[in-house]
Design a protein around this motif. Structure first.
Motif, PDB file in Angstrom:
ATOM      1  N   GLN A 145       2.874   7.342  21.398  1.00  0.00           N
ATOM      2  CA  GLN A 145       2.589   6.371  22.449  1.00  0.00           C
ATOM      3  C   GLN A 145       1.263   5.637  22.165  1.00  0.00           C
ATOM      4  O   GLN A 145       1.173   4.407  22.310  1.00  0.00           O
ATOM      5  N   LYS A 146       0.234   6.402  21.743  1.00  0.00           N
ATOM      6  CA  LYS A 146      -1.062   5.783  21.426  1.00  0.00           C
ATOM      7  C   LYS A 146      -0.947   4.842  20.215  1.00  0.00           C
ATOM      8  O   LYS A 146      -1.512   3.748  20.197  1.00  0.00           O
ATOM      9  N   TYR A 157       1.677   3.284  19.220  1.00  0.00           N
ATOM     10  CA  TYR A 157       2.451   2.112  19.640  1.00  0.00           C
ATOM     11  C   TYR A 157       1.549   1.110  20.349  1.00  0.00           C
ATOM     12  O   TYR A 157       1.614  -0.108  20.104  1.00  0.00           O
ATOM     13  N   GLU A 158       0.684   1.632  21.248  1.00  0.00           N
ATOM     14  CA  GLU A 158      -0.178   0.736  22.019  1.00  0.00           C
ATOM     15  C   GLU A 158      -1.177   0.017  21.094  1.00  0.00           C
ATOM     16  O   GLU A 158      -1.458  -1.181  21.275  1.00  0.00           O
ATOM     17  N   ARG A 159      -1.771   0.728  20.094  1.00  0.00           N
ATOM     18  CA  ARG A 159      -2.693   0.078  19.152  1.00  0.00           C
ATOM     19  C   ARG A 159      -1.968  -0.968  18.294  1.00  0.00           C
ATOM     20  O   ARG A 159      -2.455  -2.081  18.090  1.00  0.00           O
ATOM     21  N   LYS A 191       0.722  -2.554  18.978  1.00  0.00           N
ATOM     22  CA  LYS A 191       1.127  -3.691  19.796  1.00  0.00           C
ATOM     23  C   LYS A 191      -0.035  -4.668  19.974  1.00  0.00           C
ATOM     24  O   LYS A 191       0.148  -5.896  19.918  1.00  0.00           O
ATOM     25  N   SER A 192      -1.237  -4.087  20.225  1.00  0.00           N
ATOM     26  CA  SER A 192      -2.422  -4.961  20.390  1.00  0.00           C
ATOM     27  C   SER A 192      -2.688  -5.750  19.101  1.00  0.00           C
ATOM     28  O   SER A 192      -2.992  -6.958  19.127  1.00  0.00           O
TER      29      SER A 192
END
Length: 381
Positions: A132-133, A135-137, A139-140
Motif C-alpha cells: 500500500q505504501k 503504491y502511494e509513493r 502514484k505520487s
C-alpha cells in the motif's frame, strides 16, 4: 247290618280328620310372616375404612449400557446394598483410550495448523501495508511524471496481490483452521463421554435385585443388565371405589398391618391418588407410602385402615341381605315387602350406608329378611 254302619262311620271320621288337617295347613300357610321394621334415616356413620394391597418398592431402576463393550469388573452381586454413585459394572476402555489419545493428537495438529495460518495472516498484513505504501509513493511520482506507466501498473498489480493474500489468510484459511480445531474437540468430547459411559453407576441407594452379566460378557446398548430397587420406602398399592374418594387425601395417615407380621403395627401415609379410574372398572388407584424399618420386603400383602365418618342414608346392618350376588333390602309399606337392590357404602356392626336404592323415611325389614320375597305380605311391627 252292624258292620256296614261301622264301616261308614269309619270312612266319615277319616274324611272329617283329613278336612280338619287340610284346613289347619291352609290356615297356617296363609299366615303372613312377622317382621320387625326400622326407618332409614339421614345420619352420621362412624366406621373403619379398610384397604388391602401389596407392598412394592418406592422406586425400581433397570440399568443398561449406553455403549457396546466387554465387562471387566462387577462391583456388586445380587442382594448387595449399594449407594448412589457406586460403580456397578465396568466395561473395557482400552480401545477408547487409544482413540482418545489419537483425537488429542489431532487437536494439537489442528491447533498448530491454525497458528501457522495466523502467522501467515500476520505476514500477509505486513506485505499488504508495504504494498500500500509503495503504491502511494509510485502514484505520487507517476502523477509528477517521474515514473512510467508500466511501473505504475506493476505497483498496482503487487497491491492487488497483497490484498488477495491478506483476505484469504484472514478469512477462509482461518475459518478452515478453526473448523479443524472444533472437529478435533468434538471427537475428544465424544470419546470422553463414551469412556464415562463405560462405567455404570447406581443412581440411587438400594439393593441389587437382578444382574444378567458376568465378567467377560459383551453388552449391547439399551439392553438391561442390572436392576436396583429402593426399599427404604415401600408403597402399598390398592384401589378404591369412587364413593370413597372424598374420604381420602394426600398425606393422610393410615394404620398398616402386614400379614406376615400380625403382632407389629406400622404407619403409612397416602402418597398418590390416581385421577383416572383403572381399566378394570370404576375403581381408582391409591398408593400408601410406608417407611421401612428394615424388616419389610416387597411383595408382602398388607392392609391399611383409618377411622372415618360418613353422612347419608343409613339402615340397620341386619336389613341388608345378599340375593343373587346383589345387596338388597325389603321396603315395608302397607304390610307388603318390596325388594330393592341397593348400592352400599361403609358400614359398622350396627348400620350400613346406602348410596343408592333407599330414601330417608322409608321403612325396611330388619328381621326374617332372608325369607322374604318381592311383593310378599308381611305382618309388620
Amino acid at each position: 247290618m252292624h258292620k256296614r254302619i261301622s264301616k261308614s262311620l269309619a270312612i266319615f271320621l277319616a274324611l272329617l280328620l283329613l278336612f280338619a288337617v287340610s284346613g289347619c295347613a291352609e290356615q297356617k300357610t296363609n299366615n303372613p310372616t312377622t317382621v320387625t321394621t326400622a326407618v332409614a334415616d339421614n345420619q352420621e356413620l362412624e366406621t373403619t375404612l379398610e384397604l388391602s394391597g401389596v407392598l412394592v418398592p418406592a422406586q425400581t431402576v433397570d440399568l443398561s449400557s449406553k455403549i457396546s463393550g466387554q465387562v471387566t469388573n462387577l462391583g456388586f452381586n445380587v442382594g448387595s446394598a449399594v449407594k448412589a454413585g457406586d460403580v456397578l459394572i465396568q466395561l473395557d476402555t482400552e480401545a477408547l483410550k487409544a482413540q482418545l489419545m489419537q483425537a488429542e493428537a489431532g487437536l494439537q495438529s489442528a491447533e498448530a495448523a491454525a497458528q501457522s495460518v495466523q502467522n501467515q495472516a500476520s505476514l500477509a498484513k505486513i506485505n499488504l501495508d508495504a504494498a500500500q505504501k509503495l503504491y502511494e509513493r509510485t502514484k505520487s511520482l507517476y502523477e509528477a511524471g517521474a515514473v512510467s506507466q508500466s511501473q505504475m501498473d506493476d505497483t498496482t498489480d503487487k497491491l492487488n496481490i497483497a490484498k488477495n493474500q491478506s483476505e484469504n489468510a484472514s478469512g477462509p484459511a482461518q475459518n478452515q483452521a478453526q473448523a479443524a480445531i472444533n472437529t478435533a474437540q468434538a471427537n475428544i468430547k465424544n470419546l470422553q463421554v463414551q469412556i464415562d459411559n463405560a462405567t455404570i453407576r447406581s443412581p440411587l441407594d438400594g439393593i441389587v435385585t437382578n444382574q444378567s452379566v458376568n465378567v467377560g460378557t459383551v453388552v449391547s446398548p439399551g439392553v438391561p443388565v442390572i436392576s436396583i430397587v429402593d426399599t427404604s420406602i415401600l408403597k402399598m398399592k390398592c384401589t378404591v371405589t369412587q364413593d370413597l374418594l372424598p374420604l381420602l387425601s394426600i398425606n393422610q395417615e393410615m394404620d398398616i398391618k402386614i400379614d406376615s407380621y400380625p403382632e407389629s403395627k406400622f404407619k403409612g401415609s397416602i402418597s398418590s391418588i390416581g385421577p383416572i379410574a383403572v381399566s378394570t372398572g370404576e375403581v381408582f388407584p391409591v398408593e400408601i407410602s410406608i417407611k421401612n424399618n428394615g424388616s419389610l420386603t416387597a411383595g408382602l400383602s398388607a392392609h391399611a385402615s383409618m377411622n372415618t365418618k360418613v353422612s347419608g342414608v343409613v339402615v340397620p346392618a341386619s336389613s341388608v341381605a345378599q340375593n343373587g350376588g346383589e345387596n338388597c333390602v325389603f321396603i315395608i309399606k302397607d304390610n307388603i315387602a318390596s325388594k330393592r337392590v341397593v348400592r352400599t357404602g361403609l358400614k359398622n356392626d350396627k348400620g350400613t350406608q346406602i348410596l343408592m336404592g333407599v330414601n330417608a323415611g322409608e321403612s325396611v325389614a330388619i328381621t326374617n329378611v332372608n325369607t322374604l320375597t318381592d311383593k310378599m305380605p308381611v305382618n309388620a311391627n
